[in-house]
Design an enzyme around this catalytic site. Structure first.
Site, PDB file in Angstrom:
ATOM      1  N   CYS A  16       5.145  -1.173  -0.949  1.00  0.00           N
ATOM      2  CA  CYS A  16       4.448  -1.843   0.152  1.00  0.00           C
ATOM      3  C   CYS A  16       5.482  -2.337   1.158  1.00  0.00           C
ATOM      4  O   CYS A  16       6.408  -3.063   0.805  1.00  0.00           O
ATOM      5  CB  CYS A  16       3.634  -3.010  -0.403  1.00  0.00           C
ATOM      6  SG  CYS A  16       2.876  -4.020   0.884  1.00  0.00           S
ATOM      7  N   CYS A 115       3.423   1.959   6.454  1.00  0.00           N
ATOM      8  CA  CYS A 115       2.385   1.559   5.508  1.00  0.00           C
ATOM      9  C   CYS A 115       2.052   2.795   4.686  1.00  0.00           C
ATOM     10  O   CYS A 115       1.903   3.887   5.241  1.00  0.00           O
ATOM     11  CB  CYS A 115       1.141   1.047   6.221  1.00  0.00           C
ATOM     12  SG  CYS A 115      -0.225   0.661   5.088  1.00  0.00           S
TER      13      CYS A 115
END
Length: 182
Positions: A16, A115
């Protein structure tokens, strides 16, 4: 290797981007995806880079700070993650959401997808930004991991079943996620 009471960790990848902005580099055993994004941006040798990511990633200022030799333009693209998790990878709603995010980035040479969700929308990015190089740090991040050293385990701080469902919709993959217990 993994056992109910015994973990032996070979390496940890924090996949992440937002989490990677707040976790310091801990040497070879723990790495984040931010470093991979910086490496592929440097390898691309572009002078004008667009970066799209979640609000925390954008607010951190990490990419402009780590790429001082590049003109970095960042945009928060949070709504795109929800669309990917819902399996909405095509259609007018998704195309319009992507357009709203990337329109201010016209003129960049490359777009860093900061992302893990955004590569699922690559066809729309390519359509709306023709000729712009798409940079996905996932492959670069995985290149340094000692894969095959043991089983892989996937953790989430959210709902594991929802993570499994969303991964299936977005990337047509199946795996079993475990809940991260802090």
């Amino acid at each position: 290797t993994y056992g109910r009471k015994n973990w032996q960790v070979y390496s940890v990848m924090i996949a992440c981007n937002a989490a990677s902005t707040v976790v310091p580099s801990l040497g070879d055993a723990v790495s984040g995806v931010i470093e991979a994004g910086v490496r592929i941006a440097q390898k691309s040798r572009v002078k004008k880079l667009g970066v799209i990511g979640g609000q925390r990633t954008v607010d951190s200022g990490i990419f402009p700070a780590l790429l001082p030799e590049v003109e970095v333009r960042v945009r928060a693209a949070q709504p795109l993650s929800a669309l990917v998790e819902a399996g909405k990878l095509t259609g007018a709603e998704t195309r319009e959401a992507v357009r709203a995010v990337v329109e201010p980035l016209r003129g960049v040479e490359a777009l860093l997808l900061a992302c893990t969700h955004y590569p699922a929308l690559s066809p729309i990015f390519r359509e709306l930004l023709p000729g712009v190089l798409l940079l996905d740090p996932a492959e670069e991040a995985a290149a340094g991991l000692p894969l095959g050293a043991g089983p892989s385990h996937f953790f989430t701080s959210g709902d594991p079943r929802e993570m499994e469902r969303a991964a299936g919709l977005a990337f047509q993959v199946e795996f079993s996620a475990a809940r991260l217990q802090l």
